[in-house]
Write a protein that holds these residues in place. Structure first.
Motif, PDB file in Angstrom:
ATOM      1  N   TYR A 146       0.826  -1.137  -0.031  1.00 51.87           N
ATOM      2  CA  TYR A 146       0.129   0.071   0.053  1.00 51.87           C
ATOM      3  C   TYR A 146       0.806   1.334   0.074  1.00 51.87           C
ATOM      4  CZ  TYR A 146      -4.094  -2.761   1.174  1.00 51.87           C
ATOM      5  OH  TYR A 146      -5.150  -3.648   1.172  1.00 51.87           O
ATOM      6  N   LYS A 147       2.144   1.053  -0.240  1.00 55.18           N
ATOM      7  CA  LYS A 147       3.113   2.522  -0.315  1.00 55.18           C
ATOM      8  C   LYS A 147       2.367   3.390  -0.687  1.00 55.18           C
ATOM      9  CE  LYS A 147       7.820   3.922  -0.445  1.00 55.18           C
ATOM     10  NZ  LYS A 147       9.169   3.380  -1.114  1.00 55.18           N
ATOM     11  N   SER A 148       2.086   3.434  -2.139  1.00 51.73           N
ATOM     12  CA  SER A 148       1.713   4.489  -3.040  1.00 51.73           C
ATOM     13  C   SER A 148       0.275   5.163  -2.713  1.00 51.73           C
ATOM     14  CB  SER A 148       1.541   4.108  -4.173  1.00 51.73           C
ATOM     15  OG  SER A 148       0.623   2.885  -4.615  1.00 51.73           O
ATOM     16  N   GLU A 149      -0.127   4.249  -1.616  1.00 52.62           N
ATOM     17  CA  GLU A 149      -1.662   4.909  -1.162  1.00 52.62           C
ATOM     18  C   GLU A 149      -1.803   5.559   0.192  1.00 52.62           C
ATOM     19  OE1 GLU A 149      -4.884   1.766  -1.961  1.00 52.62           O
ATOM     20  OE2 GLU A 149      -3.021   0.681  -3.234  1.00 52.62           O
ATOM     21  N   ILE A 150      -0.825   4.917   1.095  1.00 52.29           N
ATOM     22  CA  ILE A 150      -1.033   5.621   2.384  1.00 52.29           C
ATOM     23  C   ILE A 150      -0.051   6.581   2.902  1.00 52.29           C
ATOM     24  CG2 ILE A 150      -1.525   3.305   3.386  1.00 52.29           C
ATOM     25  CD1 ILE A 150       1.507   2.882   4.127  1.00 52.29           C
ATOM     26  N   ASP A 151      -0.334   7.286   3.997  1.00 51.97           N
ATOM     27  CA  ASP A 151       0.662   8.589   4.366  1.00 51.97           C
ATOM     28  C   ASP A 151       1.998   8.218   4.682  1.00 51.97           C
ATOM     29  OD1 ASP A 151       1.744  10.529   5.983  1.00 51.97           O
ATOM     30  OD2 ASP A 151      -0.393  11.141   6.353  1.00 51.97           O
ATOM     31  N   PRO A 152       2.960   8.826   4.123  1.00 54.74           N
ATOM     32  CA  PRO A 152       4.210   8.467   4.114  1.00 54.74           C
ATOM     33  C   PRO A 152       4.895   7.993   5.850  1.00 54.74           C
ATOM     34  CG  PRO A 152       4.292  10.434   2.800  1.00 54.74           C
ATOM     35  CD  PRO A 152       2.871   9.779   3.164  1.00 54.74           C
ATOM     36  N   ARG A 153       4.045   8.931   6.534  1.00 51.91           N
ATOM     37  CA  ARG A 153       4.410   8.775   7.973  1.00 51.91           C
ATOM     38  C   ARG A 153       4.061   7.066   8.575  1.00 51.91           C
ATOM     39  NH1 ARG A 153       0.872  12.655  10.905  1.00 51.91           N
ATOM     40  NH2 ARG A 153      -0.450  12.230   9.299  1.00 51.91           N
ATOM     41  N   ALA A 154       2.887   6.743   7.929  1.00 49.88           N
ATOM     42  CA  ALA A 154       2.307   5.389   8.026  1.00 49.88           C
ATOM     43  C   ALA A 154       3.380   4.284   7.573  1.00 49.88           C
ATOM     44  CB  ALA A 154       0.935   5.221   7.478  1.00 49.88           C
ATOM     45  N   TYR A 155       3.722   4.534   6.677  1.00 47.36           N
ATOM     46  CA  TYR A 155       4.659   3.644   5.831  1.00 47.36           C
ATOM     47  C   TYR A 155       5.987   3.695   6.791  1.00 47.36           C
ATOM     48  CZ  TYR A 155       7.890   1.559   2.501  1.00 47.36           C
ATOM     49  OH  TYR A 155       9.063   0.814   2.011  1.00 47.36           O
ATOM     50  N   THR A 156       6.517   4.626   7.005  1.00 46.05           N
ATOM     51  CA  THR A 156       7.877   4.689   7.934  1.00 46.05           C
ATOM     52  C   THR A 156       7.410   3.911   9.167  1.00 46.05           C
ATOM     53  OG1 THR A 156       8.582   6.765   6.928  1.00 46.05           O
ATOM     54  CG2 THR A 156       9.325   5.990   9.074  1.00 46.05           C
ATOM     55  N   ALA A 157       6.360   4.219   9.811  1.00 42.29           N
ATOM     56  CA  ALA A 157       5.978   3.608  11.056  1.00 42.29           C
ATOM     57  C   ALA A 157       5.807   1.927  11.030  1.00 42.29           C
ATOM     58  CB  ALA A 157       4.932   4.166  11.796  1.00 42.29           C
ATOM     59  N   LEU A 158       5.085   1.552   9.784  1.00 45.38           N
ATOM     60  CA  LEU A 158       5.028   0.082   9.699  1.00 45.38           C
ATOM     61  C   LEU A 158       6.338  -0.527   9.201  1.00 45.38           C
ATOM     62  CD1 LEU A 158       1.822   0.689   7.317  1.00 45.38           C
ATOM     63  CD2 LEU A 158       1.912  -0.638   9.764  1.00 45.38           C
ATOM     64  N   MET A 159       7.348   0.109   8.539  1.00 45.26           N
ATOM     65  CA  MET A 159       8.526  -0.389   8.413  1.00 45.26           C
ATOM     66  C   MET A 159       9.175  -0.644   9.397  1.00 45.26           C
ATOM     67  SD  MET A 159       8.360  -1.553   5.147  1.00 45.26           S
ATOM     68  CE  MET A 159      10.107  -1.773   4.805  1.00 45.26           C
ATOM     69  N   ASN A 160       9.091   0.232  10.621  1.00 48.37           N
ATOM     70  CA  ASN A 160       9.725   0.067  11.896  1.00 48.37           C
ATOM     71  C   ASN A 160       9.076  -0.601  12.910  1.00 48.37           C
ATOM     72  OD1 ASN A 160      11.997   1.466  10.837  1.00 48.37           O
ATOM     73  ND2 ASN A 160      10.961   3.592  11.102  1.00 48.37           N
ATOM     74  N   TYR A 161       8.011  -1.082  12.711  1.00 49.97           N
ATOM     75  CA  TYR A 161       7.054  -1.874  13.721  1.00 49.97           C
ATOM     76  C   TYR A 161       7.675  -2.988  14.395  1.00 49.97           C
ATOM     77  CZ  TYR A 161       2.735  -3.193  16.012  1.00 49.97           C
ATOM     78  OH  TYR A 161       1.807  -3.497  16.891  1.00 49.97           O
ATOM     79  N   GLN A 162       7.536  -2.926  15.743  1.00 55.46           N
ATOM     80  CA  GLN A 162       8.005  -4.187  16.460  1.00 55.46           C
ATOM     81  C   GLN A 162       7.076  -4.685  17.262  1.00 55.46           C
ATOM     82  OE1 GLN A 162      11.628  -4.951  16.792  1.00 55.46           O
ATOM     83  NE2 GLN A 162      11.869  -3.454  14.929  1.00 55.46           N
TER      84      GLN A 162
END
Length: 209
Positions: free
Chosen positions: A188-204
């Motif tokens: 969903y990278k092209s559809e979501i807020d960039p802040r959400a993408y960063t948080a999801l990639m760093n999600y623990q």
């Protein structure tokens, strides 16, 4: 004086009744400066947010102790915030936990809109797992002294293996779930807020979640 007093009381009561009519679940102010029909998505999201926090008969255990910011209690403010968010026209869901795990407040600086698939992948079911970590179960009802790890990938439940301890089983689950969240983030990278993408990639995923 008596006539003036009675008029003032009547006027005051009418005003209070009018204000009470605007309150949704006792806290939400619908000042009707924005579209507020039951069929509009913005209004529906706003009402359900208030319902989760302030309707005792509807509050799910996972929402106990949750609250809504003073700004979000105002429908006009919420409408303007919601419609300015990426995903508001795509049916995305309101999320309060991505930026701050365990957050208990629906707040304009803490919430974001996420696709239903991503929002579902972030949810934890503490009541269903008992005393073991997420994704971990006793193997053969505990007779073997071992543990199994399983991961729900959408509607598919994936078996991850048999392990000697709950901790090692959880590590397998943690790796699988974090990888799945990254896959969804890229989907969903092209559809979501960039802040959400960063948080999801760093999600623990933590054993204490």
């Amino acid at each position: 004086r008596t006539i003036r007093y009675r008029f003032a009381v009547l006027f005051s009561n009418d005003l209070n009744e009018d204000l009470d009519m605007k309150l949704v679940y006792g806290v939400g102010v619908n000042n009707k400066q924005r579209p507020a029909k039951s069929g509009t998505r913005e209004y529906s999201v706003w009402v359900h947010m208030l319902k989760r926090c302030y309707n005792p008969s509807e509050v799910n255990k996972c929402y106990i102790g949750c609250e809504v910011s003073e700004s979000f209690k105002n429908y006009t403010f919420f409408y303007d915030w919601y419609t300015s968010q990426i995903g508001s026209n795509s049916g995305f869901e309101l999320d309060k936990d991505l930026f701050l795990k365990g957050n208990r407040e629906y707040h304009e600086d803490k919430c974001i809109l996420l696709p239903k698939e991503i929002n579902g992948a972030l949810k934890n079911s503490t009541s269903a797992r008992g005393f073991l970590p997420m994704g971990v179960d006793l193997y053969q009802k505990g007779k073997s002294g071992k543990y199994i790890a399983r991961f729900n990938c959408g509607t598919t439940r994936i078996f991850l293996g048999i392990f000697p301890t709950p901790e090692t089983a959880f590590q397998a689950y943690k790796m699988a779930r974090e990888n799945h969240i990254k896959v969804l983030a890229n989907k969903y990278k092209s559809e979501i807020d960039p802040r959400a993408y960063t948080a999801l990639m760093n999600y623990q995923v933590e054993i204490t979640d």
